[in-house]
Design a protein around this motif. Structure first.
Motif, PDB file in Angstrom:
ATOM      1  N   ALA A 144       7.017  21.599   3.538  1.00  0.00           N
ATOM      2  CA  ALA A 144       6.861  21.101   2.396  1.00  0.00           C
ATOM      3  C   ALA A 144       5.668  21.988   1.564  1.00  0.00           C
ATOM      4  N   PRO A 145       5.664  21.716   0.183  1.00  0.00           N
ATOM      5  CA  PRO A 145       4.530  22.394  -0.332  1.00  0.00           C
ATOM      6  C   PRO A 145       3.083  22.065   0.177  1.00  0.00           C
ATOM      7  N   GLY A 198       2.381  22.138   3.466  1.00  0.00           N
ATOM      8  CA  GLY A 198       2.648  21.340   4.578  1.00  0.00           C
ATOM      9  C   GLY A 198       3.467  21.888   5.544  1.00  0.00           C
ATOM     10  N   TYR A 199       2.832  22.023   6.829  1.00  0.00           N
ATOM     11  CA  TYR A 199       3.589  23.111   7.973  1.00  0.00           C
ATOM     12  C   TYR A 199       4.037  22.168   9.198  1.00  0.00           C
ATOM     13  N   ASP A 242      -7.704  14.004  -9.329  1.00  0.00           N
ATOM     14  CA  ASP A 242      -6.498  14.268  -8.979  1.00  0.00           C
ATOM     15  C   ASP A 242      -6.520  14.987  -7.454  1.00  0.00           C
ATOM     16  N   ASP A 243      -7.466  15.288  -6.781  1.00  0.00           N
ATOM     17  CA  ASP A 243      -7.615  15.883  -5.459  1.00  0.00           C
ATOM     18  C   ASP A 243      -6.896  14.946  -4.425  1.00  0.00           C
ATOM     19  N   PHE A 299      -4.278  12.038  -2.930  1.00  0.00           N
ATOM     20  CA  PHE A 299      -3.021  11.502  -3.096  1.00  0.00           C
ATOM     21  C   PHE A 299      -3.100   9.927  -3.199  1.00  0.00           C
ATOM     22  N   TYR A 338      -5.560  14.510   4.151  1.00  0.00           N
ATOM     23  CA  TYR A 338      -4.534  14.930   2.958  1.00  0.00           C
ATOM     24  C   TYR A 338      -5.436  15.405   1.717  1.00  0.00           C
ATOM     25  N   ASP A 373      -4.561  16.704  -2.279  1.00  0.00           N
ATOM     26  CA  ASP A 373      -3.425  17.247  -3.189  1.00  0.00           C
ATOM     27  C   ASP A 373      -4.146  18.482  -3.902  1.00  0.00           C
ATOM     28  N   ALA A 399      -4.480  21.693  -6.073  1.00  0.00           N
ATOM     29  CA  ALA A 399      -3.749  22.247  -7.163  1.00  0.00           C
ATOM     30  C   ALA A 399      -3.137  23.663  -6.786  1.00  0.00           C
ATOM     31  N   ARG A 400      -3.592  24.237  -5.953  1.00  0.00           N
ATOM     32  CA  ARG A 400      -2.985  25.568  -5.618  1.00  0.00           C
ATOM     33  C   ARG A 400      -2.993  25.623  -4.091  1.00  0.00           C
ATOM     34  N   ARG A 452      -2.047  20.904   2.053  1.00  0.00           N
ATOM     35  CA  ARG A 452      -2.387  19.483   1.534  1.00  0.00           C
ATOM     36  C   ARG A 452      -2.378  18.583   2.378  1.00  0.00           C
ATOM     37  N   GLU A 453      -1.863  18.888   3.829  1.00  0.00           N
ATOM     38  CA  GLU A 453      -1.763  18.197   4.963  1.00  0.00           C
ATOM     39  C   GLU A 453      -2.356  18.727   6.085  1.00  0.00           C
TER      40      GLU A 453
END
Lengths: 577, 577
Positions: free
Chosen positions: B38-39, B41-42, B93-94, B96, B141, B143, B145-146, B155-156
């Motif tokens: 996932a973006p 996420g590995y 926004d950082d 989730f 988690y 979120d 931005a990049r 992100r995770e």
């Protein structure tokens, strides 16, 4: 390991926690293993984390023993793969979904079939790479409508999920059988008495599935066994045996005034009082009850459905949901909006709504049922002659004493259980959705077939607690106990120092020790706490320390024995085998 | 442990993966340790999971060695506690966020200060329960931005977060120092060369914090060291030494035509060409640059801010964000909407926007700066006389050679690093928010003070890979390698069988073994894969098997040695110490 209660994050509770309904929840809270952190979300305190880790270690070891390989996926996953298999829609409100800062859709995965399928597509190319058996022990999420009973039904929980990929149906069956045996070994080690039952596959899809149900009065699942064969099934999955065809001549349908008979009981009374059809032996089983439900299909409009069942049985809403999955049903009650459906007097003849009937409503069977007019019923309403069904459905309640569908003459018993594992022969649903093909032995592409195998790891902790407790507290099996021995320093004349030094000696011998070295707590409170915490054996260092004696206690049998303190390490290590 | 590559889920990649920018990401993908799911996420593949578990085990062991107790919280948490401390808003926004089926707000927790504080409130009551040091190793988690660089900014991710509760500031300082030492031991065992630097606390709050930065050219953080003292700080946290006061007489402010000088360079050229103020030695450092930014404060309206810095320095947006946290800033460019801000010619005199200046813009300093009219600048604009600042701000870039703020005469060097840990003396921010009080020794209530201590466990795996690789592949430190030895069966004349039997013998001796027993892969490919995978030592069972010899190879030194195969277990176990 040597834990000291003087510093351990542990506070036992004397009172029953108001939030807890079932013994495992109550005792795990009271003994300081868990705390509630969110609706359906629990924090593992130090003792609880030890038990959880031990359960997970057994699960992992038995998976590795059959060659399964451990991986770990993210829990937060993009919508697309789940969209491809329709599960994004099928799971409906049961999954947590969210958007990231860019508005892209994500879910907290309930299971990972899609991702494992994509991984295998990415990492394999030929028959040489198969069979594959992969697993992870990972946090899962489900937005349960009614989280309850602590760890038994949470919204965030620990699962071991495994996935197999095989090239032939036989190979899948063989892997399935191997995982099944590994699960039996796992639950034997965890001390979980269980039954393996046929189950319904639900939103997961696939052809065959079985559940491992730990016998427990607080279990959410009911399951049947047979008095004379090995048949066992989740009540949701019980198949009704086909009725014996009736050969007698059937009369014509006739309609009768039956005022004030909106219930089956009132109808049977009136039918006997009036000797309808010349009979006075009417029973509820002769009547056909028609239940109107609204079917909620994720991503589609609600629709009406009428279920026909013999009048001596209720519709079992769990069996109905299982039969309709991924759709769900609720009882319909807005009869004012549907004048064609006459409440209490519905019959299947000429009905304008989709009509599914119990298998007992077989072609040629005759019924006393509603005439679709207020205060009127019809007799000799014959299936296949006076009405046709749109299909059969397994939605009628299952009762103890029902005929076994698998043998002649056996009858069913019913018990309650906790679902601790579910295994599926999924087939090619997922590999087809993603078009996974690998090079076969003959050079042609082969589509792998899948199995999926889950164990509720955190739920297993609660199931063990359900099966292993008494009125005084928990009583852990050795394999999962947070410690091997609980040493209680009962006194202040050197007992604390002696307990700690005995603990240190035992730790050196590889024994996992909890020492109650709290200086300001009475022996009575310590004994009560020890029984509540439930470590299988304890050693009390008390008044007889002066003579060089301690007391060895077995939590399970209640046996107590005075032992020279110097002998304790030998006694403990021999008790541990 | 004995892993066989013939069945292992492993596919090494020859080509450089397009998605990977940094060595650790590239090599972990190529050598089959991770895959993107996932973006940000590995998925951890089997070898990767082994490394991750080994890193986590070291982290856990060093925490337990200082008496920390392990617990485990949910990741999915209700909004309320985070609302109480304002972090729900501050993180913006950082984080989730999501709603459950009933519309209640939840978040995926970035860290757990709130929940640990509530737990301690629930489970303690008196000074006897303190100090407490608790930790968890748990999925977190953010979120981002990049998300970038694979595991370095996901992100995770897996974190070890620890929290301490003490009754006095001294006790907090002592625990903080103890955790700091435990982290030093942890990173020493993990083979991570690192520097401990002063840091900015950001949204976490609290008085003092330090980061552990692993030196790496691909690190996102820059940090300074001093050439003559022990000062070290994240660039974000560098404090600018106060300038030496100037005693000379200051001229009156005068405004000059300076057409076509929108940049500092063009302004300095013109000032020297025209000998403004009778000088021809103007440099950029004599000018005052005024940068307009928009400040985004979570939960509030955006506002304009002008930052004044000496013209020879840029505004460092990361330092600016750190100074403004939890607010962030972006460059303002809608000058048409604000005619009072004359682009390229802004001066602080009479400015109508909030104005913060670099500490070098101290009272009494004189500057060449904009006159707030197109094509005009002013000289002898004196801070405190011709304009006043609304405050100072540390937002100017830090440069190698800058004066050290901690000693006389030292100058700063700059390096890049990966943040592998961050430790905070939080103080009472959280215990105040939840009004946590416990009974003190004197019978009066005491409010505990907190520390918070994080290690990026999955990020540490990437940081280790950054510090331990060469052009041929990874090169794991012993403590975290997925296996102790990699046995390569190089040949088909009994080499596979011999390799497996050697592997079995080593496993019996407690050695963790990976055997390359793939039957259809050439020795050359196997050697290349072995170097890519990076297990510290390997044994090649090749042609000289017939004479009873195998080759022992050290991945790090490149040393090779022919050894009688019967001697291999001895050689390996002695190499392992």
């Amino acid at each position: 390991m040597l834990l000291r209660m003087s510093t351990l994050l542990l506070r036992t509770l004397r009172e029953e926690p108001a939030e807890a309904e079932v013994p495992s929840h109550r005792l795990l809270l009271r003994a300081g293993y868990i705390r509630r952190a969110a609706p359906g979300g629990y924090t593992w305190l130090p003792l609880g984390k030890l038990v959880l880790d031990r359960v997970a270690a057994v699960v992992r070891a038995e998976m590795e023993a059959i060659g399964a390989q451990e991986v770990s996926f993210p829990a937060l996953l993009p919508r697309e793969p789940y969209e491809t298999t329709n599960r994004w829609t099928d799971y409906g409100d049961d999954i947590f979904t969210l958007k990231d800062r860019r508005g892209a859709d994500y879910l907290l995965a309930p299971t990972h079939e899609e991702m494992f399928t994509l991984l295998v597509q990415d990492m394999t190319s030929s028959y040489r790479d198969f069979p594959l058996l992969l697993f992870q022990i990972q946090t899962k999420y489900r937005d349960e409508a009614r989280p309850r009973a602590g760890l038994l039904r949470g919204r965030e929980f620990l699962m071991k999920d495994a996935y197999s990929f095989s090239l032939t149906d036989d190979a899948l069956a063989a892997t399935y059988a191997e995982v099944r045996r590994a699960y039996q070994r796992t639950f034997a080690r965890l001390g979980l008495e269980h039954t393996i039952v046929s189950a319904v596959s639900g939103a997961m899809g696939g052809s065959a599935s079985e559940e491992f149900l730990a016998a427990s009065e607080v279990g959410e699942d009911t399951f049947v066994g047979c008095t004379s064969c090995s048949y066992a099934a989740n009540t949701e999955a019980v198949i009704t045996p086909a009725p014996v065809p009736v050969s007698r001549e059937l009369e014509h349908l006739s309609v009768h005034d039956t005022p004030d008979t909106p219930t089956i009981a009132s109808l049977v009374d009136l039918a006997n009082a009036r000797a309808l059809d010349g009979r006075a032996d009417w029973t509820a089983a002769d009547t056909l009850k028609n239940v109107v439900v609204t079917v909620h299909r994720p991503g589609a409009e609600d629709e009406l459905l009428v279920i026909g069942v013999p009048g001596d049985r209720e519709v079992d809403m769990k069996r109905l949901d299982a039969a309709l999955a991924p759709a769900t049903a609720t009882l319909f009650d807005d009869f004012a909006a549907r004048p064609d459906l006459v409440k209490g007097y519905i019959g299947p003849q000429g009905i304008k709504v989709r009509y599914l009937a119990d298998p007992r409503v077989a072609p040629g069977t005759a019924w006393l049922t509603g005439a679709n007019e207020p205060g009127r019923h019809a007799i000799n309403v014959v299936a296949g002659r006076d009405f046709t069904v749109d299909g059969t459905i397994e939605a009628a309640e299952v009762r103890a004493g029902d005929q076994c569908p698998a043998c002649d003459g056996g009858s069913l018993t019913i018990r309650r259980g906790i679902e601790i594992a579910h295994i599926f022969q999924l087939g090619r649903r997922y590999t087809e959705a993603f078009q996974v093909d690998v090079l076969g032995v003959d050079g042609k592409p082969v589509r792998p077939t899948m199995g999926s195998y889950g164990i509720g790891v955190s739920r297993a902790v609660a199931a063990i607690a359900e099966q292993h407790h008494d009125e005084r507290g928990l009583l852990w099996p050795d394999e999962v106990a947070p410690a091997d021995v609980h040493i209680v320093a009962a006194g202040k004349d050197g007992q604390i120092e002696a307990a700690l030094s005995l603990g240190a000696a035992l730790r050196e011998a590889g024994v996992r020790v909890l020492v109650d070295d709290r200086p300001n707590v009475s022996p009575g409170v310590k004994f009560t706490d020890a029984e509540l915490i439930g470590i299988p054996r304890s050693v009390v260092v008390g008044r007889r320390l002066a003579d060089g004696f301690a007391e060895f206690r077995d939590r399970r049998t209640g046996a107590r024995e005075e032992v020279p303190i110097t002998d304790i390490p030998r006694v403990i290590t021999s008790a541990l085998g």
